[in-house]
Design a protein around this motif. Structure first.
Motif, short mmCIF file in Angstrom:
data_model
loop_
_atom_site.label_atom_id
_atom_site.label_comp_id
_atom_site.label_asym_id
_atom_site.label_seq_id
_atom_site.Cartn_x
_atom_site.Cartn_y
_atom_site.Cartn_z
N PRO A 172 -20.52 53.60 -41.87
CA PRO A 172 -19.37 53.34 -42.92
C PRO A 172 -18.35 52.33 -42.05
O PRO A 172 -18.24 52.73 -40.88
CB PRO A 172 -18.73 54.66 -43.34
N ASP A 173 -17.92 51.57 -42.69
CA ASP A 173 -16.64 50.58 -42.00
C ASP A 173 -15.53 51.45 -41.79
O ASP A 173 -14.76 51.04 -41.00
CB ASP A 173 -16.13 49.40 -43.06
N THR A 174 -15.15 52.84 -42.31
CA THR A 174 -14.14 53.50 -42.11
C THR A 174 -14.49 54.46 -40.76
O THR A 174 -13.77 55.40 -40.76
CB THR A 174 -13.61 54.34 -43.07
N ALA A 175 -15.69 54.40 -40.30
CA ALA A 175 -16.16 55.28 -39.29
C ALA A 175 -14.84 55.60 -38.23
O ALA A 175 -14.48 54.31 -37.72
CB ALA A 175 -17.47 55.00 -38.67
N ASP A 176 -14.47 56.44 -37.65
CA ASP A 176 -13.64 56.47 -36.52
C ASP A 176 -14.06 56.30 -35.12
O ASP A 176 -15.51 56.23 -35.07
CB ASP A 176 -13.16 57.98 -36.60
N GLN B 281 -17.60 47.18 -34.23
CA GLN B 281 -16.49 48.05 -35.38
C GLN B 281 -15.56 48.83 -34.33
O GLN B 281 -14.59 49.04 -34.30
CB GLN B 281 -17.27 49.06 -35.92
N HIS C 261 -11.50 48.77 -33.29
CA HIS C 261 -10.69 49.88 -33.14
C HIS C 261 -9.68 49.70 -32.08
O HIS C 261 -8.50 50.15 -31.98
CB HIS C 261 -11.23 51.31 -33.06
N ASN D 157 -6.39 47.59 -32.64
CA ASN D 157 -5.41 48.26 -33.38
C ASN D 157 -4.43 48.88 -32.55
O ASN D 157 -4.60 48.73 -31.28
CB ASN D 157 -5.87 49.22 -34.28
#
Length: 151
Positions: A26-30, A67, A71, A74
């Protein structure tokens, strides 16, 4: 007594590879999920000789590293900012000069691109794949360690 049929090593190995290549990330994976996925891909990559599987694993690894790199771009977590401002030395599994995760990700991406390009002699590609494996696992440990330090 009945026996349950079991998969042979080859079938089991093919199933694991298939799952690694098809399971969506998922694009939202941490960062922890991402680093663990990258470690899984590189672990299979270091063991594979099949060209198609090799190419697919490199592609997945690059996607996961990209990906993870997003992170890194950020804002730093507040606990790290506080430690840097206070001048505290971080105890980490990597040398101080590598404590920027984005640098580690960039190194891993460069190695992956070199290996995926299929322009290297076979023996060099195998050794660089082993180096990539170790770097990605070290990165995963660093990401997990950073998360544990934050708690």
């Amino acid at each position: 007594m009945t026996t349950n049929p079991t998969l042979t090593h080859t079938q089991s190995e093919e199933n694991v590879i298939h799952q690694l290549l098809t399971r969506p990330l998922p694009d939202t994976a941490d960062p922890i999920v991402l680093s663990e996925a990258c470690a899984a891909w590189v672990s299979v990559l270091v063991e594979t000789d099949d060209r198609e599987t090799h190419a697919a694993l490199c592609e997945r690894l690059l996607h996961g590293l990209n990906q993870l790199r997003d992170h890194c771009e950020n804002d730093l977590p507040s606990y790290l900012v506080e430690q840097v401002v206070a001048g505290e030395k971080l105890n980490a599994c990597v040398p101080e000069c590598w404590q920027d995760a984005s640098l580690q990700v960039d190194y891993a991406k460069a190695l992956t691109h070199a290996i995926a390009g299929k322009t290297l002699p076979t023996d060099v590609a195998k050794e660089l794949t082993k180096l990539l494996h170790d770097m990605v696992w070290l990165l995963a440990d660093f990401v997990k360690e950073s998360d544990m330090t934050a708690r």
